[in-house]
Structure formats: structure tokens, C-alpha cells
Design an enzyme around this catalytic site. Structure first.
Site, PDB file in Angstrom:
ATOM      1  CE  LYS A 243      -3.825  -2.325   2.309  1.00 31.89           C
ATOM      2  NZ  LYS A 243      -4.499  -2.715   3.567  1.00 31.89           N
TER       3      LYS A 243
ATOM      4  CG  ASP B 257      -9.700   0.186   5.333  1.00 30.38           C
ATOM      5  OD1 ASP B 257      -9.498  -0.356   4.228  1.00 30.38           O
ATOM      6  OD2 ASP B 257      -8.964   0.024   6.322  1.00 30.38           O
TER       7      ASP B 257
ATOM      8  CD  GLN C  98      -3.426  -4.219   6.675  1.00 31.96           C
ATOM      9  OE1 GLN C  98      -3.548  -3.202   6.006  1.00 31.96           O
ATOM     10  NE2 GLN C  98      -3.810  -5.402   6.224  1.00 31.96           N
TER      11      GLN C  98
HETATM   12  N1  GUN Z   1      -6.829  -6.545   6.477  1.00 27.63           N
HETATM   13  C1  GUN Z   1      -7.267  -7.343   5.474  1.00 27.63           C
HETATM   14  N2  GUN Z   1      -7.973  -6.623   4.570  1.00 27.63           N
HETATM   15  C2  GUN Z   1      -7.986  -5.360   5.022  1.00 27.63           C
HETATM   16  C3  GUN Z   1      -8.554  -4.147   4.506  1.00 27.63           C
HETATM   17  O1  GUN Z   1      -9.211  -4.099   3.466  1.00 27.63           O
HETATM   18  N3  GUN Z   1      -8.327  -3.042   5.256  1.00 27.63           N
HETATM   19  C4  GUN Z   1      -7.640  -3.074   6.419  1.00 27.63           C
HETATM   20  N4  GUN Z   1      -7.493  -1.940   7.099  1.00 27.63           N
HETATM   21  N5  GUN Z   1      -7.094  -4.173   6.914  1.00 27.63           N
HETATM   22  C5  GUN Z   1      -7.270  -5.304   6.208  1.00 27.63           C
END
Ligand code: GUN
Length: 314
Positions: free
Chosen positions: A53, A120, A97
Site C-alpha cells: 500500500k 477503508d 491495518q
Molecule cells: N486486512 C485485510 N484486509 C484489510 C482491509 O481491506 N483493510 C484493512 N485496514 N485491513 C485489512
């Protein structure tokens, strides 16, 4: 007729290019959208996602920042950090995350993120906005699926759609997006009594369960569009041979890498489809592209600017 492969990697590249151009346009007004990712602990899968990311945001010209915290960080400390990020005008997007360690209340953390910086789309305010069809930050994976459908000219209005999986991250927002787009939507899950009875009726079948090969050909309607959100890792040769009988190419990939990624559809299902997203190279590729898109969208929304890109994602 053989099924059309919906190439998620190519669509993700297209979206990233649009984001890059939009970042250039914003730069002319002195705006550099900023994304901050917060990682607690050192879960290897989370570390890989987070690195990717941050790297992608840097490539597209966003100001990216990673905050790494020890596994024993307190909830109060994490809340303090989020408050600071909410108050920081240079930060447009905040992503914590998941999963978080057990001593931290995930809901409390997600609700502490400013909804206008919630890239998100997990904050209850954004869930509510999505539900009533207001402009909002939409969870990246379901938003990515809608982009695949739109860019491939697959209409959903009036279609019979079945969503298998009811998670807050994928199943629920995905079914809401389809409903808002005019589809008839059934949401199935572990408690559903007769899953095949539902899936066999689906003109569009979206599956996000994390059960490799759950959907077999007998469960698929002839000519259906199949969207596979599952990313499952097979670790043994026996598993690979069972999943892909007589597929030397897959076996060779497994031998080279020591594992193999597969989806929630058994590969034999594709023969009945009109189109499908492969694993890997399907929906997975879209998630990060949509996160980048959401960061620019958040930057624009906070400043009440309209999208510069014509025809880009909403
Ligand atoms: N962990 C697994 N998928 C995601 C996601 O889409 N966003 C976040 N913040 N954590 C994750």
C-alpha cells in the site's frame, strides 16, 4: 463458447494511471493527497499488504506515511495517534491495518477515525452513507468489483445476484452496492440451508468465503458472471493435485513457490460461466488501486473539489 477472463490486473493498472493523472492535476493547486497507514505488530501477511500500500501510493505521487507500533501498544495510545492524524491537515486518508491484537477493541479504533479520512470505508458513518446511497468512502474490495463490472460493460440493473459471504469488509458492502445499482440481491452465508439452490439462480455470483473451491460447477448457472473474492493458499502438493487435477502448469508454479493461491470457485466452474475473475490476477489486484482512488477522493471531498478525471470511478 469459452468464458471471458476479467483481467483485474489490467483494470487496476488503468485505475492507478487515472489516480496518477489526478494527483498531477491536484499538484497544480498545491495539493498532495496524503495516506497514513497504521500497522500494529508484525503479522507477516499484514506487513506485506502494508508495504505494498505504501509503495503504490509513493509510485502514484501521494504523500505516504507508515506508522509501525509494537504488538503491546495500548488502546489509549493508539486512540491518541488517531486523534493526531485526524487533526493533521496534511493527512487525507487513514488506514489501520486489520486484524488488531486481541487486547484492542477493533470497533472502538475504527470509530475513532474521522469518517472523512476513512479510506477503508469501515466507519459506521460511511456504512450508513453507503446504505442510503449518499456519496461516501466505499470499502476498497467491493468498490473494485463494481469497477470491474462497469469497465467490462456488465450491467447489474434487474439482474439476479447472489453474494456468498456476509463480512463487514466484503459481503455486506458488496450486497449494498449491487442493491443500490438496481440488482436483486440474495446474501448467503454459513447458516444458509440450501446454498446451491441460491447460487444456481445467480446471473451474477460473487463469492467471498475463504473456503477454497467451495463453489463447484453444479452450483453455477449456465452463462453466469463469476466474481471470486477468495484468496486462499494451498500448501501441499496433494491439495494442489486435488484442486487442479491434470494441470502441470499449476503444479510447476506450486513447486517453484512452495504454495499456490486459489479462489473460492473450483476451476471447473469457469466452463459454465460467460465471464469470471481469475485467482490470482482478478479482484485482489483491485483492492490497492481502489485504496489509492479513495485517498484522492477523500482529499477532494475534504476540500469540496469535484473529480478531474472524466469517466473514472465515483
Ligand atoms: N486486512 C485485510 N484486509 C484489510 C482491509 O481491506 N483493510 C484493512 N485496514 N485491513 C485489512
Amino acid at each position: 463458447m469459452s468464458a471471458r477472463v476479467l483481467d483485474g490486473t489490467a483494470i487496476a493498472a488503468e485505475i492507478k494511471e487515472e489516480v496518477r493523472r489526478e494527483v498531477e492535476t491536484l499538484a497544480q493547486s498545491g495539493i498532495v493527497p496524503g495516506l497514513t497507514v497504521v500497522l500494529v505488530g508484525s503479522d507477516p501477511a499484514s506487513e506485506i499488504y502494508v508495504r505494498s500500500k505504501v509503495k503504490t501510493s509513493a509510485e502514484l505521487g501521494l504523500a505516504s506515511n507508515l506508522i509501525t507500533l509494537g504488538i503491546d501498544v495500548s488502546q489509549a495510545e493508539l486512540l491518541n495517534i488517531l486523534q493526531r492524524l485526524n487533526d493533521d491537515d496534511a493527512v487525507d486518508g487513514i488506514l489501520v491495518q486489520l486484524p488488531l491484537p486481541r487486547h484492542i477493541d477493533t470497533r472502538a479504533i475504527l470509530e475513532a477515525v474521522d469518517p472523512d479520512k476513512d479510506v477503508d470505508g469501515f466507519h459506521p458513518v460511511n456504512v450508513g452513507r453507503l446504505t442510503i446511497g449518499q456519496e461516501s468512502l466505499v470499502p476498497c474490495t467491493p468498490a473494485g468489483v463494481m469497477e470491474v463490472l462497469r469497465r467490462q460493460g456488465i450491467a447489474v440493473r434487474g439482474k439476479d445476484c447472489v453474494m456468498v459471504g456476509r463480512s463487514d469488509i466484503v459481503g455486506k458492502p458488496m450486497s449494498t452496492l449491487l442493491l443500490n445499482a438496481g440488482a436483486t440481491v440474495a446474501v448467503c452465508h454459513k447458516e444458509t440451508r440450501d446454498l446451491p439452490d441460491y447460487t444456481r439462480r445467480a446471473e451474477l455470483l460473487v463469492v467471498a468465503t475463504g473456503v477454497p473451491g467451495l463453489i463447484t460447477p453444479d452450483m453455477v448457472r449456465e452463462g453466469a458472471v463469476l466474481i471470486d473474492v477468495g484468496i486462499n493458499r494451498l500448501d501441499t502438493r496433494a491439495q494442489v493435485e486435488r484442486f487442479f487435477p491434470d494441470n502441470p502448469a499449476k503444479l510447476a508454479t506450486f513447486q517453484k513457490r512452495g504454495s499456490l493461491l486459489v479462489g473460492d470457485f473450483a476451476p471447473q466452474s469457469y466452463a459454465k460461466a460467460s465471464a469470471y475473475t481469475p485467482v490470482p490476477g482478478g479482484v485482489g489486484a483491485l483492492t490497492i488501486a481502489m485504496l489509492m482512488h479513495n485517498t484522492v477522493k477523500a482529499a477532494r471531498m475534504r476540500r469540496r473539489l469535484r473529480a478531474a478525471a472524466v469517466g473514472g470511478p465515483a
